[in-house]
Scaffold this active site. Structure first.
Site, mmCIF file in Angstrom:
data_model
loop_
_atom_site.group_PDB
_atom_site.id
_atom_site.type_symbol
_atom_site.label_atom_id
_atom_site.label_comp_id
_atom_site.label_asym_id
_atom_site.label_seq_id
_atom_site.Cartn_x
_atom_site.Cartn_y
_atom_site.Cartn_z
ATOM 1 N N GLY A 1 24.331 -46.843 75.551
ATOM 2 C CA GLY A 1 23.741 -47.578 76.660
ATOM 3 C C GLY A 1 22.313 -47.933 76.303
ATOM 4 N N LEU A 2 22.121 -49.118 75.720
ATOM 5 C CA LEU A 2 20.823 -49.473 75.160
ATOM 6 C C LEU A 2 20.112 -50.533 75.990
ATOM 7 C CD1 LEU A 2 21.761 -49.482 71.362
ATOM 8 C CD2 LEU A 2 20.762 -47.629 72.726
ATOM 9 N N GLY B 1 17.478 -46.741 77.903
ATOM 10 C CA GLY B 1 18.197 -46.131 76.788
ATOM 11 C C GLY B 1 17.548 -46.444 75.458
ATOM 12 N N ASN C 1 26.188 -49.235 71.823
ATOM 13 C CA ASN C 1 26.243 -50.037 73.043
ATOM 14 C C ASN C 1 27.567 -50.800 73.043
ATOM 15 O OD1 ASN C 1 24.315 -50.903 75.367
ATOM 16 N ND2 ASN C 1 25.285 -52.811 74.704
ATOM 17 N N ARG C 2 28.117 -51.045 74.209
ATOM 18 C CA ARG C 2 29.390 -51.762 74.258
ATOM 19 C C ARG C 2 29.261 -53.141 73.636
ATOM 20 N NH1 ARG C 2 33.497 -49.373 76.313
ATOM 21 N NH2 ARG C 2 33.302 -47.699 77.843
ATOM 22 N N SER D 1 11.575 -39.431 84.643
ATOM 23 C CA SER D 1 10.656 -40.236 85.434
ATOM 24 C C SER D 1 9.537 -40.780 84.560
ATOM 25 C CB SER D 1 10.049 -39.415 86.576
ATOM 26 O OG SER D 1 9.126 -40.201 87.304
ATOM 27 N N LYS E 1 14.907 -34.790 90.667
ATOM 28 C CA LYS E 1 14.493 -36.174 90.405
ATOM 29 C C LYS E 1 14.664 -37.037 91.667
ATOM 30 C CE LYS E 1 13.411 -39.931 88.070
ATOM 31 N NZ LYS E 1 13.943 -41.063 88.813
ATOM 32 N N HIS F 1 11.806 -36.232 93.845
ATOM 33 C CA HIS F 1 10.633 -36.891 93.254
ATOM 34 C C HIS F 1 10.558 -38.332 93.747
ATOM 35 C CE1 HIS F 1 9.051 -39.734 90.270
ATOM 36 N NE2 HIS F 1 8.202 -38.793 89.897
ATOM 37 N N ASN F 2 11.674 -39.044 93.701
ATOM 38 C CA ASN F 2 11.681 -40.446 94.110
ATOM 39 C C ASN F 2 11.453 -40.596 95.616
ATOM 40 O OD1 ASN F 2 12.325 -40.778 91.414
ATOM 41 N ND2 ASN F 2 13.927 -42.270 91.806
ATOM 42 N N GLU G 1 7.890 -40.271 96.069
ATOM 43 C CA GLU G 1 7.314 -41.531 95.584
ATOM 44 C C GLU G 1 7.349 -42.600 96.677
ATOM 45 O OE1 GLU G 1 9.099 -44.851 92.647
ATOM 46 O OE2 GLU G 1 8.827 -42.881 91.707
ATOM 47 N N TYR G 2 8.457 -42.703 97.399
ATOM 48 C CA TYR G 2 8.546 -43.656 98.513
ATOM 49 C C TYR G 2 7.438 -43.375 99.528
ATOM 50 C CZ TYR G 2 13.165 -45.783 97.530
ATOM 51 O OH TYR G 2 14.220 -46.491 97.011
ATOM 52 N N LYS H 1 16.272 -48.932 95.374
ATOM 53 C CA LYS H 1 17.460 -48.755 94.541
ATOM 54 C C LYS H 1 18.367 -47.628 95.008
ATOM 55 C CE LYS H 1 15.687 -50.829 90.301
ATOM 56 N NZ LYS H 1 15.441 -50.658 88.840
#
Length: 479
Positions: free
Chosen positions: A11-12, A16, A34-35, A130, A184, A187-188, A191-192, A262
């Site tokens: 997954g680049l 990634g 990567n695919r 993060s 995590k 954490h987000n 952040e909000y 997100k």
């Protein structure tokens, strides 16, 4: 293909690719996949000089390139796509190998995946990362969950690529199964709240004090040199000071006032409801984003009457800015404290052993909410690992005490002038809820017993009771 790579990355996309480069820059041979092969070739062509990479065209080639125990980092879209990639690679791996999910997966999915792969003899490690794309390349904050055995192998690698503060790596084993992704997520959520509080401070300085964006940028720069020093305050000054090249107007005035999200903030609020954790500042920040995007609703309500107060003089505006600094700092303390309490609640619910001082330590660098007062949060939880709230720590308690008058004046000024400050208001209300000697929840219990016979507890004797409200004498019995 020779098994020579210390870690594989599939997954680049931006994250990634940058994590793969970070590992390579720190001396690890990295197998990349990567695919779509074009991304693999592009990485090698552009950045092959940064370290040792092994290009893999297929899943089989990627697995064959990895040293035992194999360590495979997935950087793919959260949800069903992650499950599909896990299934594909799990069939190619052997007991003792490790699959690492570095995406923003929901912690419940991580717990499910960890249990399923454990039954196959594989280690599954959900790791929170993060710092965005720059952090991924130059040093993120890394929050791995999973088994202690997996961290014994992966820990030195994560610590090598992480941000460093005072020589300490911003990486630590968070806890079992989904603990890393949970922390995590919180954490987000913080952040909000942090971003919303900063935005409300800006709005107050502009709408009430009458400052221009450039003037407010200077205010934030001064604040960043003191106790409010943080990455978010620093970049806020830069954003406010930027002039739009096309129009010559302040950048902040030509950007649509509808903020996206997100999902991690929403997950934080949903999970907090499940845990019964009162993360009200985080919740209001999340709802504020949702409200900003309600164009039809906002249009229908535009022009409704609001507060009216005379403009401030320059001297009054300067004093008001000082009050806003107090209110912003106190509200930030509340928001961070709500996050830490939520982590404590989850640890009790899921049987995780999470060192809250370590969480503060690894958030001091690399991550989006890195801030100077995290050192003090770390010290507070180190001195008292059972600390229930930062409001019980003498230093923070004294600062919150000093903020009482300006904090309340700022929220009152906003209400009088019709300036929305949902996060400031929620933080202050949370503080007042915690300090109150008695809450109106007693009345709620009476109401619930009246319409639903839910029962209640008394203050003068143990047990559960019910009042027979429909009878003339309203007899009370034990429920």
């Amino acid at each position: 293909m020779n098994a020579s790579a210390a870690i594989g990355v599939t997954g680049l996309g931006v994250m990634g690719r940058n994590l793969a480069r970070n590992f390579a820059r720190n001396g690890y041979t990295v197998a990349v996949h990567n695919r779509g092969e074009a991304r693999t070739r592009a990485l090698i062509d552009a950045f092959g000089h940064e370290g040792d990479f092994v290009a893999a065209r297929t899943a089989e080639e990627l697995v064959a390139a990895l040293e035992r125990p194999r360590k495979l980092l997935l950087m793919v879209q959260a949800g069903p796509a992650t499950d599909a990639v896990i299934e594909e690679f799990a069939a190619l791996l052997e007991p003792g190998d490790m699959i690492i999910d570095g995406g923003n997966a929901h912690f419940a999915d991580t717990r499910r995946r960890e249990a399923a792969l454990r039954d196959l003899g594989l280690h599954f490690v959900g790791v929170g990362v993060s710092g965005g794309e720059e952090g991924a390349l130059h040093g993120p904050s890394v929050m791995p969950g999973g088994s202690a055995e997996s961290y014994a192998v992966l820990g030195p690698m994560f610590e090598a690529i992480s941000a460093k503060v005072d020589g300490e790596p911003c990486a630590a084993h968070i806890g079992a199964d989904g603990a890393g992704h949970f922390v995590k997520m919180v954490h987000n959520g913080i952040e909000y709240a942090d971003m919303q509080l900063i935005a409300e401070a800006y709005d107050l300085l502009r709408q009430v004090a009458g400052h221009t964006p450039a003037e407010i940028a200077e205010v934030f720069r001064r604040w960043n040199e003191g106790r409010l020093g943080s990455y978010l305050v620093e970049i806020t000054a830069e954003v406010l000071d930027h002039t739009d090249h096309a129009t010559g107007e302040p950048f902040v005035d030509v950007v649509a006032d509808a903020a996206g999200q997100k999902g991690t903030g929403r997950w934080t609020v949903q999970t907090a409801l499940d845990l019964g954790s009162p993360v009200t500042a985080i919740a209001q920040a999340t709802f504020a984003r949702a409200a900003s995007g309600q164009a039809e609703l906002r249009s229908a309500c535009a022009g409704l009457p609001g507060g009216v107060t005379p403009a401030l003089s320059r001297t009054e505006a300067a004093r008001f800015a000082s009050r806003v600094e107090h209110a912003l700092y106190a509200s930030k303390v509340i928001a961070y404290d709500q996050g830490w309490k939520m982590i404590r609640d989850a640890a009790a619910e899921y049987g995780w052993k999470i060192d809250l001082a370590e969480v503060a330590r690894i958030w001091r660098g690399g991550c989006i909410i890195r801030a100077s007062f995290l050192d003090r949060i770390r010290a507070a939880h180190t001195a008292d690992p059972d600390l229930v709230s930062l409001l019980a720590e003498p230093g923070f308690a004294a600062e919150i005490g000093d903020a009482q008058v300006p904090w309340r004046e700022v929220v009152a000024s906003a209400a009088r002038r019709g300036v929305p400050v949902p996060a400031f208001s929620a933080a202050l209300a949370h503080y007042d809820t915690l300090r109150a000697g008695r809450l109106p929840a007693a009345l709620l219990q009476g109401q619930r017993d009246y319409f639903g016979a839910h029962g209640y507890r008394r203050t003068d004797r143990p047990g559960d009771f019910h009042t027979h409200w429909a009878t003339p004498d309203r007899v009370e019995t034990e429920a």
